[in-house]
Design a protein around this motif. Sequence first.
Motif, PDB file in Angstrom:
ATOM      1  N   THR A 282       0.851  -1.182   0.000  1.00 33.64           N
ATOM      2  CA  THR A 282       0.000   0.000   0.000  1.00 33.64           C
ATOM      3  C   THR A 282       0.889   1.235   0.000  1.00 33.64           C
ATOM      4  N   THR A 283       0.536   2.208  -0.834  1.00 36.87           N
ATOM      5  CA  THR A 283       1.272   3.463  -0.868  1.00 36.87           C
ATOM      6  C   THR A 283       0.284   4.608  -1.028  1.00 36.87           C
ATOM      7  N   ARG A 284       0.719   5.790  -0.670  1.00 33.47           N
ATOM      8  CA  ARG A 284      -0.126   6.975  -0.814  1.00 33.47           C
ATOM      9  C   ARG A 284       0.538   7.932  -1.797  1.00 33.47           C
ATOM     10  N   PHE A 285      -0.307   8.662  -2.533  1.00 35.54           N
ATOM     11  CA  PHE A 285       0.187   9.560  -3.567  1.00 35.54           C
ATOM     12  C   PHE A 285      -0.573  10.873  -3.484  1.00 35.54           C
ATOM     13  N   THR A 286       0.159  11.981  -3.390  1.00 36.87           N
ATOM     14  CA  THR A 286      -0.434  13.319  -3.363  1.00 36.87           C
ATOM     15  C   THR A 286       0.143  14.106  -4.539  1.00 36.87           C
ATOM     16  N   PRO A 287      -0.625  14.266  -5.626  1.00 35.19           N
ATOM     17  CA  PRO A 287      -0.096  14.964  -6.796  1.00 35.19           C
ATOM     18  C   PRO A 287       0.054  16.461  -6.558  1.00 35.19           C
ATOM     19  N   LYS A 288       1.041  17.047  -7.194  1.00 33.50           N
ATOM     20  CA  LYS A 288       1.260  18.491  -7.115  1.00 33.50           C
ATOM     21  C   LYS A 288       0.446  19.224  -8.176  1.00 33.50           C
ATOM     22  N   GLU A 289       0.039  18.490  -9.229  1.00 32.52           N
ATOM     23  CA  GLU A 289      -0.760  19.080 -10.304  1.00 32.52           C
ATOM     24  C   GLU A 289      -1.985  18.208 -10.555  1.00 32.52           C
ATOM     25  N   SER A 290      -3.118  18.834 -10.813  1.00 34.98           N
ATOM     26  CA  SER A 290      -4.314  18.088 -11.200  1.00 34.98           C
ATOM     27  C   SER A 290      -4.146  17.608 -12.629  1.00 34.98           C
ATOM     28  N   GLY A 291      -4.703  16.462 -12.920  1.00 34.46           N
ATOM     29  CA  GLY A 291      -4.661  15.956 -14.289  1.00 34.46           C
ATOM     30  C   GLY A 291      -4.776  14.453 -14.347  1.00 34.46           C
ATOM     31  N   TRP A 292      -4.632  13.936 -15.553  1.00 34.89           N
ATOM     32  CA  TRP A 292      -4.699  12.492 -15.792  1.00 34.89           C
ATOM     33  C   TRP A 292      -3.355  11.859 -15.489  1.00 34.89           C
ATOM     34  N   TYR A 293      -3.402  10.743 -14.772  1.00 38.10           N
ATOM     35  CA  TYR A 293      -2.202  10.002 -14.399  1.00 38.10           C
ATOM     36  C   TYR A 293      -2.354   8.540 -14.806  1.00 38.10           C
ATOM     37  N   ASN A 294      -1.248   7.980 -15.242  1.00 35.68           N
ATOM     38  CA  ASN A 294      -1.181   6.548 -15.498  1.00 35.68           C
ATOM     39  C   ASN A 294      -0.576   5.893 -14.263  1.00 35.68           C
ATOM     40  N   ILE A 295      -1.167   4.797 -13.824  1.00 34.29           N
ATOM     41  CA  ILE A 295      -0.699   4.084 -12.644  1.00 34.29           C
ATOM     42  C   ILE A 295      -0.449   2.639 -13.071  1.00 34.29           C
ATOM     43  N   GLU A 296       0.790   2.195 -12.951  1.00 31.32           N
ATOM     44  CA  GLU A 296       1.139   0.855 -13.401  1.00 31.32           C
ATOM     45  C   GLU A 296       1.829   0.095 -12.278  1.00 31.32           C
ATOM     46  N   THR A 297       1.532  -1.179 -12.164  1.00 31.31           N
ATOM     47  CA  THR A 297       2.180  -2.035 -11.179  1.00 31.31           C
ATOM     48  C   THR A 297       3.150  -2.970 -11.888  1.00 31.31           C
ATOM     49  N   PHE A 298       4.113  -3.428 -11.128  1.00 26.67           N
ATOM     50  CA  PHE A 298       5.048  -4.440 -11.603  1.00 26.67           C
ATOM     51  C   PHE A 298       5.480  -5.243 -10.390  1.00 26.67           C
ATOM     52  N   SER A 299       5.570  -6.544 -10.541  1.00 27.66           N
ATOM     53  CA  SER A 299       5.977  -7.375  -9.410  1.00 27.66           C
ATOM     54  C   SER A 299       6.905  -8.482  -9.866  1.00 27.66           C
ATOM     55  N   ASP A 300       7.523  -9.136  -8.887  1.00 30.82           N
ATOM     56  CA  ASP A 300       8.351 -10.290  -9.211  1.00 30.82           C
ATOM     57  C   ASP A 300       7.508 -11.557  -9.206  1.00 30.82           C
ATOM     58  N   ASP A 301       6.194 -11.400  -9.115  1.00 24.04           N
ATOM     59  CA  ASP A 301       5.263 -12.525  -9.169  1.00 24.04           C
ATOM     60  C   ASP A 301       4.609 -12.585 -10.537  1.00 24.04           C
ATOM     61  N   GLU A 302       3.632 -13.438 -10.664  1.00 23.39           N
ATOM     62  CA  GLU A 302       2.988 -13.675 -11.954  1.00 23.39           C
ATOM     63  C   GLU A 302       1.979 -12.605 -12.331  1.00 23.39           C
ATOM     64  N   ASP A 303       1.314 -12.008 -11.362  1.00 25.45           N
ATOM     65  CA  ASP A 303       0.176 -11.152 -11.661  1.00 25.45           C
ATOM     66  C   ASP A 303      -0.029 -10.173 -10.512  1.00 25.45           C
ATOM     67  N   THR A 304      -0.592  -9.009 -10.820  1.00 27.93           N
ATOM     68  CA  THR A 304      -0.940  -8.050  -9.785  1.00 27.93           C
ATOM     69  C   THR A 304      -2.371  -7.579  -9.968  1.00 27.93           C
ATOM     70  N   VAL A 305      -2.962  -7.177  -8.870  1.00 25.17           N
ATOM     71  CA  VAL A 305      -4.301  -6.601  -8.830  1.00 25.17           C
ATOM     72  C   VAL A 305      -4.164  -5.275  -8.107  1.00 25.17           C
ATOM     73  N   MET A 306      -4.818  -4.223  -8.628  1.00 23.51           N
ATOM     74  CA  MET A 306      -4.644  -2.887  -8.063  1.00 23.51           C
ATOM     75  C   MET A 306      -5.987  -2.272  -7.687  1.00 23.51           C
ATOM     76  N   GLU A 307      -6.021  -1.647  -6.521  1.00 24.64           N
ATOM     77  CA  GLU A 307      -7.152  -0.832  -6.100  1.00 24.64           C
ATOM     78  C   GLU A 307      -6.639   0.577  -5.846  1.00 24.64           C
ATOM     79  N   ILE A 308      -7.426   1.571  -6.229  1.00 25.94           N
ATOM     80  CA  ILE A 308      -7.082   2.973  -6.010  1.00 25.94           C
ATOM     81  C   ILE A 308      -8.239   3.604  -5.256  1.00 25.94           C
ATOM     82  N   TYR A 309      -7.937   4.260  -4.137  1.00 23.70           N
ATOM     83  CA  TYR A 309      -8.975   4.859  -3.304  1.00 23.70           C
ATOM     84  C   TYR A 309      -8.836   6.374  -3.307  1.00 23.70           C
TER      85      TYR A 309
END
Length: 90
Positions: free
Chosen positions: A1-28
């Motif tokens: 889990t990580t938190r992100f506070t952008p300095k600018e409003s706008g569209w962001y791409n959020i990508e995960t990468f792991s040393d495992d086979e697959d990832t699942v992402m939730e954004i709150y």
Amino acid sequence: TTRFTPKESGWYNIETFSDDEDTVMEIYNPQGHSMVAAGESDGDRGVDNEELQRKYFDAGKTYTIQVYMEDSDDEGFAWVHVWRSSWNPL
């Protein structure tokens, strides 16, 4: 889990990468509600089976990004890469 506070409003791409086979992402959002529609958290839209989302973030507000690895041994680690871009990779 990580938190992100952008300095600018706008569209962001959020990508995960792991040393495992697959990832699942939730954004709150700052109120704690999921910004990922049902069934999209494991869309496998990133490289291989990794997850890629595109969301609009407001400057100065804190968002929570939670990543789960789908693997039988539940070991390893994952990275989250967030970048602002007008390009829509989806």
